[in-house]
Design an enzyme around this catalytic site. Structure first.
Site, short mmCIF file in Angstrom:
data_model
loop_
_atom_site.label_atom_id
_atom_site.label_comp_id
_atom_site.label_asym_id
_atom_site.label_seq_id
_atom_site.Cartn_x
_atom_site.Cartn_y
_atom_site.Cartn_z
N LYS A 1 53.16 -1.42 65.84
CA LYS A 1 54.34 -1.57 65.01
C LYS A 1 55.11 -2.86 65.29
O LYS A 1 55.43 -3.62 64.38
CB LYS A 1 55.25 -0.35 65.21
CG LYS A 1 56.56 -0.40 64.47
CD LYS A 1 57.29 0.92 64.59
CE LYS A 1 57.63 1.25 66.02
NZ LYS A 1 58.71 0.39 66.57
N THR A 2 55.42 -3.12 66.56
CA THR A 2 56.21 -4.30 66.90
C THR A 2 55.46 -5.58 66.54
O THR A 2 56.05 -6.57 66.09
CB THR A 2 56.56 -4.29 68.41
OG1 THR A 2 57.19 -3.06 68.74
CG2 THR A 2 57.50 -5.43 68.74
N ARG B 1 52.33 10.42 73.35
CA ARG B 1 52.73 9.49 74.44
C ARG B 1 51.57 9.32 75.42
O ARG B 1 51.58 8.40 76.24
CB ARG B 1 53.94 10.02 75.23
CG ARG B 1 55.24 10.26 74.47
CD ARG B 1 55.66 9.12 73.59
NE ARG B 1 55.18 9.30 72.23
CZ ARG B 1 55.16 8.34 71.32
NH1 ARG B 1 55.57 7.13 71.63
NH2 ARG B 1 54.71 8.58 70.11
N GLN C 1 57.32 11.03 63.28
CA GLN C 1 58.15 10.86 64.47
C GLN C 1 59.64 10.96 64.15
O GLN C 1 60.48 10.46 64.90
CB GLN C 1 57.84 9.52 65.14
CG GLN C 1 56.42 9.41 65.65
CD GLN C 1 56.18 8.15 66.45
OE1 GLN C 1 56.65 8.01 67.58
NE2 GLN C 1 55.45 7.20 65.87
N ASP D 1 63.16 -1.45 61.07
CA ASP D 1 62.27 -0.77 62.01
C ASP D 1 62.69 0.69 62.13
O ASP D 1 63.86 1.03 61.96
CB ASP D 1 62.36 -1.48 63.36
CG ASP D 1 61.37 -0.93 64.37
OD1 ASP D 1 60.38 -0.29 63.96
OD2 ASP D 1 61.58 -1.15 65.58
N GLU D 2 61.75 1.59 62.43
CA GLU D 2 62.02 3.02 62.63
C GLU D 2 62.80 3.60 61.44
O GLU D 2 63.80 4.30 61.60
CB GLU D 2 62.81 3.24 63.94
CG GLU D 2 62.17 2.68 65.18
CD GLU D 2 60.98 3.50 65.67
OE1 GLU D 2 60.56 4.42 64.94
OE2 GLU D 2 60.47 3.21 66.76
#
Length: 729
Positions: free
Chosen positions: A55-56, A611, A268, A237-238
């Protein structure tokens, strides 16, 4: 979805033609889906970025692409996210790709971006002047307590924390509405008084940053036109975590050019309890007509086994975007589901497995994390770790800027910058001790209130009118003189120098004495001031309430990490243990009574699973201690969603294969096949039982099988919608 009203929208701008080809080296390392997202032209785009899909990287490459290939000036690009750490990482990666060309771009959290706009447009904010301060939660609680006392609201009827939570919830919803009953009218009066007091103090709350920015955009046409004209490209983002206010903010800014690049993962979305609205991402295409959707499904983090489990769990939710994670990583070991006798047995199992893993030499303490649903669950784990001599750390606790000595110094700095900040005045007027007693302060408050003065102004007035005893007035006058001298000396000085002058003038290091930890915290504050991007005191104070403890977290990880699942979002570990996978905990009993709540709990379980990079352990206890005794508990219904081929079941007695797992269920829990058929067997009028709400009668059934939603009347106490798998006939 909430409409954006009262906003002046600039006429649509002509679409730009994408002429510049993308250099091949620029795309190096991107897969086809990532490339498709990065090289999107104009118009709204939703990037469904599954966990561990880079994502980043996508955000950084998108920024570089806009600057290098579409020739968008950096000052016209706005990128917003939720944490300072994420914003810094995004900017750093974009700089590595675009170099100095990135200068001028706006990258930050929603709140820091709104704060920046409010500082620029402060003259349009009624009641506020330059130098306004932003109160953190502790400051807000202090002011709210003072307001409740002023209005004579006793804490028997109005809990301070309860009122604060109520105000926070309505502001996160973006709709300040109170019921028209006694309690609602009282809350409305308190809320209005509280907001007026904030303006008098030239102060804002964390929520105000978004609320006031949205108010400016909706009510001031010139401000709105300036902001819309400036930001031709908005990256978020998010996106799944946005609340109503954040949605309004980005929709308004992107309403003219329609260049909204939203990146998120509905799987999420786990912050509904604090205002996040999953509908923002689920309804993206209808909210932004003509929007494209790109799915990032290749995971670079976890094994095939872990992703198989995650996909199987997430697929059970009805309100979701269709996608499936996959990877080229090895298959990996099966996940372990451990049935413990009680929580102490569960803790022993976790400690034994960790000792074994670290003893093998394949893992270090820092490679391992323990996740739980609620903070209280850490106690028994900590006891087990202490007995097993396992080093650990709790990832939580008091944030750096919430430590008493740091708040003391920051309060002085705030009062230097903003003489109207009575809250900071009250905190530090007697730190270090100046023999200014409670009676003197109460008289000063009365003078302040009757004359409409700030507390500093009330000291001057008391001097002129000789309203206080000589001794008290002398101590207050010396404090006033010192603050005026500090304000004069602070002009045009870097923040670190202002703190140095302050510490010396008030003798603060002598005040804290030989407390080495407090002294180290003061040194860390000086280091933070020195490292600040802008040496200006105003800039530094703006950043303080926006900081989180994770922003200054130690990068070295030499201990096992213990944390709630909510705190784990965004992190990854080679080995993950999820403890307490029991009904009432995961899903939590507060959320399991509604379909929306249950689905968010399932997404929380999904976050915990994803995770893990290599090994995953899930455990639950058969017995729970309470009121001096014990009682049976059910394993979580979520464990029924695990694919048998990816799981092995263990207990103290034996190990059971995934295919035989149904025989391993608790006696109080249905088998997987029984649960799946429950919705088909139920009928209206039938008596059923829920493990929390007790007996009831089926009123209506929607759907079939384990996804059936059953409306149950729990014998007049309340009517609830429950998934069929949570009911027994």
């Amino acid at each position: 979805m909430v409409p954006v009203v009262g906003v002046r929208v600039l006429p649509p701008q002509p679409k730009k033609t994408v002429l510049a080809p993308v250099p091949k080296n620029f795309l190096k390392g991107l897969n086809s889906s990532q490339t498709e997202a990065v090289t999107h032209g104009e118009g709204p785009l939703l990037v469904l970025a599954g966990t561990g899909t880079g994502k980043t990287k996508i955000l950084a490459h998108r920024i570089a692409y806009l600057i290098n290939d579409l020739s968008i000036p950096p000052r016209n690009i706005l990128a917003v996210t939720f944490t300072n750490k994420a914003a810094a990482e995004m900017k750093k990666r974009a700089e590595e790709l675009a170099g100095d060309q990135i200068s001028g771009i706006w990258v930050g959290t929603f709140h820091s971006i709104c704060l920046r706009i409010l500082n620029m447009e402060v003259n349009s904010l009624e009641g506020y002047t330059r130098g306004f301060v932003v109160y953190d939660q502790a400051d807000q609680l202090g002011l709210l307590k003072s307001c409740m006392k002023e209005l004579d609201y006793g804490e028997t009827l109005f809990s301070l924390n309860g009122v604060f939570s109520e105000f926070d919830a309505i502001e996160n919803r973006g709709d300040v509405f109170f019921k028209d009953d006694f309690y609602g009218r009282a809350l409305r009066e308190l809320y209005d008084f509280y907001k007026d007091e904030l303006v008098k103090r030239n102060a804002m709350t964390f929520n105000d940053l978004l609320l006031l920015a949205n108010r400016l955009l909706s009510e001031d046409e010139e401000v709105c036109a300036r902001c819309q004209g400036r930001f031709s490209h908005v990256l978020v983002d998010e996106y799944q975590d946005t609340n109503v206010s954040q949605y309004r903010f980005v929709k308004t800014l992107s309403q003219c050019h329609q260049n909204l690049f939203a990146l998120g993962d509905d799987s999420q979305s786990i912050y509904g309890w604090r205002g996040a609205d999953i509908n923002n991402i689920l309804n993206f295409e209808s909210d932004f007509p003509g929007a494209r959707v790109v799915k990032l499904e290749r995971n670079y983090r976890s094994t095939t086994t872990i992703l198989g489990i995650a996909n199987s769990v997430e697929r059970k939710n009805l309100r979701r975007k269709e996608k499936a994670l996959w990877t080229e990583n090895p298959e990996g070991e099966k996940a372990v589901v451990f049935k413990a006798g009680d929580s102490a047995d569960e803790a022993r199992f976790v400690a034994e497995q960790i000792s074994r893993l670290v003893g093998s030499g394949d893992f270090t303490w820092g490679d391992i994390a323990i996740f739980y649903r609620a903070n209280f669950q850490s106690r028994v784990i900590e006891q087990g770790f202490s007995a097993g001599k396992i080093p650990y750390k709790i990832v939580s606790g008091v944030g750096f800027y919430q430590r008493a000595e740091v708040k003391d110094v920051v309060a002085y700095l705030r009062l230097i910058q903003n003489p109207r900040d009575d809250l900071s005045f009250e905190r530090i007027v007697n730190i270090p001790p100046r023999k200014i007693g409670k009676v003197t302060l109460q008289k000063l408050r009365e003078i302040s209130k009757s004359g409409g003065f700030t507390l500093l102004e009330a000291i001057k007035y008391s001097q002129e009118q000789k309203l206080l005893p000589t001794r008290s007035l002398g101590a207050l006058s010396r404090f006033l003189d010192m603050m005026e001298e500090l304000r004069s000396e602070a002009e045009n000085q870097p923040t670190v120098r202002v703190i140095d002058i302050l510490l010396e003038r008030i003798g603060y290091m002598d005040h804290i004495g030989e407390d080495l930890q407090r002294a180290e915290n003061i040194k860390e504050l000086l280091a933070a001031a020195k490292d600040s991007e802008d040496e200006n005191l105003s800039y530094f104070l703006d950043s303080v309430p926006l900081a989180t403890d994770e922003d200054r977290a130690d990068s070295e990880n030499k201990e096992v990490s213990l944390m709630t699942i909510h705190a784990a979002k965004g992190l990854e570990f080679p080995v993950v243990f999820v403890v307490g996978v029991n009904e009432g905990l995961l899903p939590h009993q507060r959320s399991a009574s509604t379909l929306e709540g249950l689905e968010e709990e399932r997404r929380l379980f999904y976050v915990a699973i994803t995770r893990a990079e290599r090994l995953l352990y899930l455990s639950y206890a058969s017995l729970k201690a309470a009121s001096g005794g014990t009682y049976s508990t059910r394993r979580s219904v979520f464990l029924d969603d695990l694919p048998p081929e990816h799981v092995v079941y263990e207990s103290r007695k034996k190990e059971i294969s995934g295919q035989d797992s149904d025989r391993f269920s608790d006696s109080s829990s249905k088998t997987q096949d029984e649960s799946r058929g429950e919705g088909q067997r139920l009928r209206p009028g039938q008596r059923v039982t829920h493990y929390i709400f007790g007996p009831g009668v089926v009123k209506r059934i929607e759907g079939k099988g384990d996804e059936a939603v059953v409306t149950v009347d729990f014998f007049g106490s309340e009517v609830k919608k429950i998934l069929a798998s949570f009911l027994s006939a």
